[in-house]
Design a protein around this motif. Structure first.
Motif, PDB file in Angstrom:
ATOM      1  N   MET A   1       0.978  -6.107   2.774  1.00 24.86           N
ATOM      2  CA  MET A   1      -0.258  -5.499   3.284  1.00 24.86           C
ATOM      3  C   MET A   1      -1.032  -6.526   4.115  1.00 24.86           C
ATOM      4  O   MET A   1      -1.207  -7.662   3.675  1.00 24.86           O
ATOM      5  CB  MET A   1      -1.120  -5.068   2.082  1.00 24.86           C
ATOM      6  N   THR A   2      -1.498  -6.143   5.291  1.00 22.70           N
ATOM      7  CA  THR A   2      -2.279  -7.084   6.109  1.00 22.70           C
ATOM      8  C   THR A   2      -3.683  -7.212   5.495  1.00 22.70           C
ATOM      9  O   THR A   2      -4.100  -6.365   4.685  1.00 22.70           O
ATOM     10  CB  THR A   2      -2.438  -6.577   7.561  1.00 22.70           C
ATOM     11  N   THR A   3      -4.408  -8.218   5.954  1.00 28.09           N
ATOM     12  CA  THR A   3      -5.782  -8.415   5.475  1.00 28.09           C
ATOM     13  C   THR A   3      -6.634  -7.175   5.761  1.00 28.09           C
ATOM     14  O   THR A   3      -7.381  -6.701   4.901  1.00 28.09           O
ATOM     15  CB  THR A   3      -6.399  -9.657   6.175  1.00 28.09           C
ATOM     16  N   GLU A   4      -6.504  -6.645   6.977  1.00 22.03           N
ATOM     17  CA  GLU A   4      -7.302  -5.469   7.368  1.00 22.03           C
ATOM     18  C   GLU A   4      -6.991  -4.283   6.453  1.00 22.03           C
ATOM     19  O   GLU A   4      -7.884  -3.575   6.001  1.00 22.03           O
ATOM     20  CB  GLU A   4      -7.032  -5.061   8.829  1.00 22.03           C
ATOM     21  N   GLU A   5      -5.682  -4.094   6.181  1.00 16.35           N
ATOM     22  CA  GLU A   5      -5.285  -2.966   5.315  1.00 16.35           C
ATOM     23  C   GLU A   5      -5.850  -3.149   3.906  1.00 16.35           C
ATOM     24  O   GLU A   5      -6.346  -2.210   3.290  1.00 16.35           O
ATOM     25  CB  GLU A   5      -3.753  -2.867   5.245  1.00 16.35           C
ATOM     26  N   LEU A   6      -5.766  -4.388   3.418  1.00 15.45           N
ATOM     27  CA  LEU A   6      -6.247  -4.645   2.057  1.00 15.45           C
ATOM     28  C   LEU A   6      -7.754  -4.397   1.955  1.00 15.45           C
ATOM     29  O   LEU A   6      -8.230  -3.719   1.043  1.00 15.45           O
ATOM     30  CB  LEU A   6      -5.912  -6.082   1.655  1.00 15.45           C
ATOM     31  N   SER A   8      -9.614  -2.589   3.889  1.00 14.97           N
ATOM     32  CA  SER A   8      -9.901  -1.180   4.099  1.00 14.97           C
ATOM     33  C   SER A   8      -9.571  -0.357   2.843  1.00 14.97           C
ATOM     34  O   SER A   8     -10.322   0.547   2.450  1.00 14.97           O
ATOM     35  CB  SER A   8      -9.122  -0.731   5.334  1.00 14.97           C
ATOM     36  N   ASP A   9      -8.472  -0.724   2.190  1.00 15.65           N
ATOM     37  CA  ASP A   9      -8.090  -0.042   0.951  1.00 15.65           C
ATOM     38  C   ASP A   9      -9.099  -0.321  -0.170  1.00 15.65           C
ATOM     39  O   ASP A   9      -9.493   0.574  -0.928  1.00 15.65           O
ATOM     40  CB  ASP A   9      -6.692  -0.547   0.528  1.00 15.65           C
ATOM     41  N   ASP A  12     -12.109   1.767   0.451  1.00 18.87           N
ATOM     42  CA  ASP A  12     -11.859   3.180   0.113  1.00 18.87           C
ATOM     43  C   ASP A  12     -11.815   3.398  -1.400  1.00 18.87           C
ATOM     44  O   ASP A  12     -12.365   4.378  -1.913  1.00 18.87           O
ATOM     45  CB  ASP A  12     -10.520   3.645   0.711  1.00 18.87           C
ATOM     46  N   LEU A  25      -6.585  -4.628  -6.219  1.00 16.72           N
ATOM     47  CA  LEU A  25      -6.742  -5.084  -4.826  1.00 16.72           C
ATOM     48  C   LEU A  25      -7.556  -6.374  -4.748  1.00 16.72           C
ATOM     49  O   LEU A  25      -7.295  -7.224  -3.891  1.00 16.72           O
ATOM     50  CB  LEU A  25      -7.419  -3.982  -3.997  1.00 16.72           C
TER      51      LEU A  25
END
Ligand code: B1M
Length: 221
Positions: A1-6, A8-9, A12, A25
């Protein structure tokens, strides 16, 4: 998982109050090398702000706000030792509490963590703290600073009630009074006669150090 994805997750999952995922996370972010401040300021806090905005719009209700708050509080417990990591010796003592009638404590707890990290000894009185409890704690612990947090416009007047109680007990001159919380402003702090105000936990530490240095310089210690 990229930093942005992490991030953002994490945002959320906090929004929907999925505590197990938030804890996972948060740990994953740290394992990936992200700093605790990044997780806080780029995911957890913005997410709670969105929770508040949805509550105001009537899209979220108290239960949603509660589970999001619990998820955030769980993450804060993981981040606490990292944020409060310090080798510094104690530089001052602070008694902190959320005022009477108010149960919000996430922001206060974050302020406490940052104070501990800066080398303050923190005596946390918890939430719904009545004026007489602040008075008793100041008499017992003799802190340099007392901090009042209020998160509702309806509980902000407790600042004045607390300061009145300190005056009545003859303690007002012995302690620096700091106030804060989401709806609080510098103007309001001035009106109630507080010595200091800060908008967030980092600013609170900076302001506390300034006030303490000024007080010590005046007292010649
Ligand atoms: Co409540 N709530 N809530 N809530 N809640 C707010 C505060 C609100 C802004 C939401 C909204 O409408 N947008 C709104 C207040 C509106 C107002 O009065 N202006 C509100 C409301 C209305 C309510 C209830 C009345 C809802 C109801 O029952 N109808 C109710 C009140 C209960 C009570 O206290 N008597 C209520 C209940 C709750 C929950 C229990 C469900 C839960 C609290 C969980 C908990 O704290 N354990 C909750 C939550 C989670 C929120 C929001 C969504 C998030 C608060 C939070 O933790 N923010 C919040 C919306 C929002 O703030 N945008 C909301 C993250 C935290 C890190 O930031 O708290 O600002 P913050 O703390 C900052 C600064 O304020 C500052 O530093 C902190 C860290 O950077 N700071 C200081 C804090 N103390 C300081 C002291 C200092 C200096 C700086 O010096 C001493």
């Amino acid at each position: 998982m990229t930093t942005e994805e992490l991030l953002s997750d994490l945002y959320d999952k906090t929004l929907v109050g999925d505590k197990p995922a938030v804890l996972e996370l948060t740990n994953a972010g740290l394992a990936q090398g992200l700093g605790p401040e990044t997780l806080l300021y780029e995911a957890l806090i913005p997410s709670l702000e969105e929770v508040g905005a949805r509550f105001e719009r009537g899209d979220f209700f108290v239960p949603e706000m509660l589970i999001a708050g619990k998820a955030m509080a769980g993450a804060l417990e993981i981040l606490r030792p990292l944020l409060a990591e310090t080798g510094a010796q104690t530089i001052g003592k602070i008694v902190m509490g959320t005022v009477k009638g108010d149960v919000h404590d996430i922001g206060k707890n974050l302020v406490n963590i940052m104070f501990e990290g800066a080398g303050f000894e923190v005596i946390d009185l918890g939430v719904q703290v009545a004026p007489e409890k602040f008075v008793a704690a100041i008499q017992e612990h003799k802190p340099d600073i007392v901090g009042f947090s209020a998160f509702l416009t309806t509980t902000m007047p407790m600042f004045k009630a607390n300061i009145n109680a300190l005056n009545k007990a003859g303690l007002r001159d012995q302690v620096i009074v700091m106030v804060g919380g989401a709806p609080v402003t510098q103007e309001y702090a001035d009106v109630v006669g507080a010595d200091g105000y800060a908008a967030d936990a980092s600013a609170a530490v900076v302001r506390a150090k300034e006030l303490l240095a000024k007080r010590r310089a005046t007292a010649g210690v």
